[in-house]
Write a protein that holds these residues in place. Structure first.
Motif, PDB file in Angstrom:
ATOM      1  N   ASN A   1     -10.999  37.644 -30.334  1.00 58.83           N
ATOM      2  CA  ASN A   1     -11.728  36.405 -30.075  1.00 58.83           C
ATOM      3  C   ASN A   1     -13.212  36.671 -29.841  1.00 58.83           C
ATOM      4  N   VAL A   2     -13.749  37.613 -30.589  1.00 58.65           N
ATOM      5  CA  VAL A   2     -15.148  37.988 -30.374  1.00 58.65           C
ATOM      6  C   VAL A   2     -16.092  36.813 -30.625  1.00 58.65           C
ATOM      7  N   ASP A   3     -15.787  35.978 -31.613  1.00 53.93           N
ATOM      8  CA  ASP A   3     -16.650  34.822 -31.886  1.00 53.93           C
ATOM      9  C   ASP A   3     -16.682  33.877 -30.693  1.00 53.93           C
ATOM     10  N   ARG A   4     -15.523  33.653 -30.118  1.00 53.22           N
ATOM     11  CA  ARG A   4     -15.451  32.766 -28.961  1.00 53.22           C
ATOM     12  C   ARG A   4     -16.284  33.313 -27.805  1.00 53.22           C
ATOM     13  N   PHE A   5     -16.248  34.620 -27.614  1.00 58.55           N
ATOM     14  CA  PHE A   5     -17.021  35.233 -26.544  1.00 58.55           C
ATOM     15  C   PHE A   5     -18.512  34.985 -26.746  1.00 58.55           C
ATOM     16  N   PHE A   6     -19.013  35.264 -27.948  1.00 61.88           N
ATOM     17  CA  PHE A   6     -20.452  35.122 -28.204  1.00 61.88           C
ATOM     18  C   PHE A   6     -20.881  33.657 -28.150  1.00 61.88           C
ATOM     19  N   VAL A   7     -20.045  32.766 -28.613  1.00 63.12           N
ATOM     20  CA  VAL A   7     -20.386  31.334 -28.545  1.00 63.12           C
ATOM     21  C   VAL A   7     -20.516  30.898 -27.089  1.00 63.12           C
TER      22      VAL A   7
ATOM     23  N   ASP B   1      -6.830  36.532 -23.490  1.00 59.32           N
ATOM     24  CA  ASP B   1      -5.628  35.715 -23.675  1.00 59.32           C
ATOM     25  C   ASP B   1      -4.378  36.474 -23.228  1.00 59.32           C
ATOM     26  N   GLY B   2      -3.446  35.758 -22.632  1.00 54.50           N
ATOM     27  CA  GLY B   2      -2.169  36.355 -22.277  1.00 54.50           C
ATOM     28  C   GLY B   2      -2.190  37.219 -21.035  1.00 54.50           C
ATOM     29  N   TRP B   3      -3.300  37.280 -20.351  1.00 53.13           N
ATOM     30  CA  TRP B   3      -3.404  38.097 -19.146  1.00 53.13           C
ATOM     31  C   TRP B   3      -3.243  37.166 -17.941  1.00 53.13           C
TER      32      TRP B   3
END
Length: 495
Positions: free
Chosen positions: A91-97, A137-139
């Motif tokens: 989910n790298v895109d989500r992080f940077f966004v 996710d999932g943690w």
């Protein structure tokens, strides 16, 4: 832990091509572009000294341009660092966004003149940061930490909404500039209520005691997000008090309350740090203490010192978090004494340097030269120099001549730089209302000074270590929420 057999290599970051996402590189370039624009805005403001913006919506002043430059720089560093750190994340895109969205929210917050826009930016900033805390996710622990942080941030937003709504109802104005010009010299019950709500909102956002649990539980966030949180997000409490300084300073009792909550958090954070056993836990408790210092400086009437503190602390804490990923060995605790006895000569050098530092700070800033709260500010500077120089002199691995000569050569120029930053920040804030008025000394300020002296002596002498009850109390107070903790070392490999 399993034996590491892979060879770590560091090379040039690849430029995305084909199906690879371009979000990390584009957002990184955009945030550095924003930094360049912010530098231009700062130069323009310094050259003209005029505030500009859209009437009733945004107002760009000295605080705005300073925080624009600061937050975009921190965000640029985090973006650049994260391109390698987050490489391979699903989910790298989500992080940077989200990191980029957080940056924009802070920029809007410090420029907002509309009360609705200010509150909206405050809310968005908290929601985005909570999502970064629960990024993985999932943690289960990350989800619990995000939920906890979100509850705190929503409470802070609700308190801010109550304060702004109360002042709107009382004054009829819908802008920050209009609101801060109307409290008047005689505070009413409504204004005092609004000031109290503002203080509580600042305490929650800056993780002051007793609202520090969300910060200590937020270590599930990726390290770059933690760096941005400790360097930028928690500073919002100081920005809030500066923006609404005329409301907070309308009554001496409110200012004393600001000093007390700041001092309590500063002292408690320092003590909590002494019982932490992990790097990020120590950094978190350090932030609690440093935010306490920031809020206390605002309560003393030195809002410029509070802003200078949050900027310099941001640089320091961002570096500390981004450098915290160095290898940490898994070992049993042993008796160790990193600093030895300083001896009579060392005591003389340390005390003389601290006193000289206080005199230098007072001479360069003009604070502490009269019978006002500037004396307490100078005392804090002296105690800070005492602690820093004591650590240097106590490092017996260095030759005595090096240690004794190094202390004044490092401490005094550093203080001169700090004083220079303080004066520069004071100059940028000169156009804001009620930010340059030190409070009068009271018995309460004297008690705070005594508390700082006693805390310094207790920590330096180590007497607090002899109380089992105090140790357990501090250990419990510095624990994250239980649902955010990993209970099995095997979970580290999974998440």
């Amino acid at each position: 832990m399993p034996q590491e057999t892979e060879t770590t290599t560091v090379g040039q970051l690849p430029t995305p091509s084909g199906d690879e996402s371009r979000v990390p590189v584009v957002s990184t370039r955009l945030v550095w572009l924003l930094w360049g624009v912010s530098l231009g805005a700062l130069a323009l403001y310094v050259g003209s000294g005029e505030t500009w913006g859209l009437s009733g919506l945004v107002a760009v002043d000295g605080l705005t341009v300073l925080m624009w430059v600061t937050v975009t720089f921190f965000s640029g560093i985090v973006h650049s660092y994260s391109r390698r750190y987050m490489a391979g994340s699903r989910n790298v895109d989500r992080f940077f966004v989200r990191v980029f969205a957080f940056t924009l929210a802070v920029m809007v917050l410090v420029a907002a003149d509309s009360l609705v826009l200010f509150w909206g930016a405050w809310l968005v900033m908290g929601v985005v940061m909570a999502s970064l805390v629960g990024y993985v996710d999932g943690w289960p622990q990350a989800r619990a930490a995000a939920s906890l942080a979100r509850r705190y941030f929503l409470a802070s937003s609700a308190l801010l909404g109550v304060a702004l709504g109360t002042m709107w109802w009382h004054t009829g104005t819908t802008t920050v500039s209009g609101l801060v010009s109307t409290p008047g010299a005689t505070p009413s019950t409504v204004v005092l209520f609004a000031a109290g709500a503002l203080l509580l909102a600042a305490m929650v956002q800056s993780a002051l005691v007793p609202f520090h649990t969300w910060l200590l539980s937020s270590m599930t966030a990726p390290t770059p997000a933690s760096a941005l949180m400790h360097a930028g997000f928690v500073n919002a409490g100081g920005i809030l008090l500066v923006r609404f300084a005329p409301v907070v300073t309308v009554d001496a009792g409110v200012m004393l309350a600001v000093v007390l909550v700041g001092a309590a958090s500063a002292l408690t954070g320092k003590l909590l740090k002494t019982v932490q056993t992990d790097v990020k836990g120590e950094l978190g408790c350090s932030t609690v203490g440093q935010m306490g210092f920031m809020i206390m400086q605002a309560g003393l009437g030195f809002f410029g010192a509070a802003i200078a503190h949050l900027v310099l602390h941001g640089f320091y804490k961002a570096y500390q978090f981004l450098a915290s990923g160095e290898r940490v060995t898994h070992e049993s605790p042993t008796e160790r004494n990193p600093t030895g006895s300083v001896g009579l000569v060392g005591v003389v050098v340390v005390v003389a340097t601290a006193v000289a530092g206080g005199v230098l700070f007072a001479a360069l800033t003009g604070k502490g030269t009269g019978l006002n709260t500037g004396l307490l500010l100078v005392l804090v500077v002296v105690l800070t120099v005492l602690q820093a120089t004591r650590d240097i002199v106590g490092r017996t691995a260095l030759r005595s001549a090096v240690r004794y000569g190094l202390v004044p050569l490092v401490a005094l120029p550093a203080l001169a730089i700090y004083a220079g930053v303080y004066r520069a920040v004071d100059g940028l804030l000169a156009g804001l209302p009620a930010v340059g008025q030190p409070a009068e000394l009271t018995v309460v300020h004297g008690l705070v000074a005594v508390a700082f002296l006693l805390a310094y002596l207790a920590i330096e002498s180590g007497v607090y270590r002899h109380s089992t009850r105090l140790y357990v109390t501090l250990l419990n107070a510095g624990q994250p929420a239980s649902e955010t903790l990993l209970t099995s070392s095997e979970d580290y490999h999974e998440y």
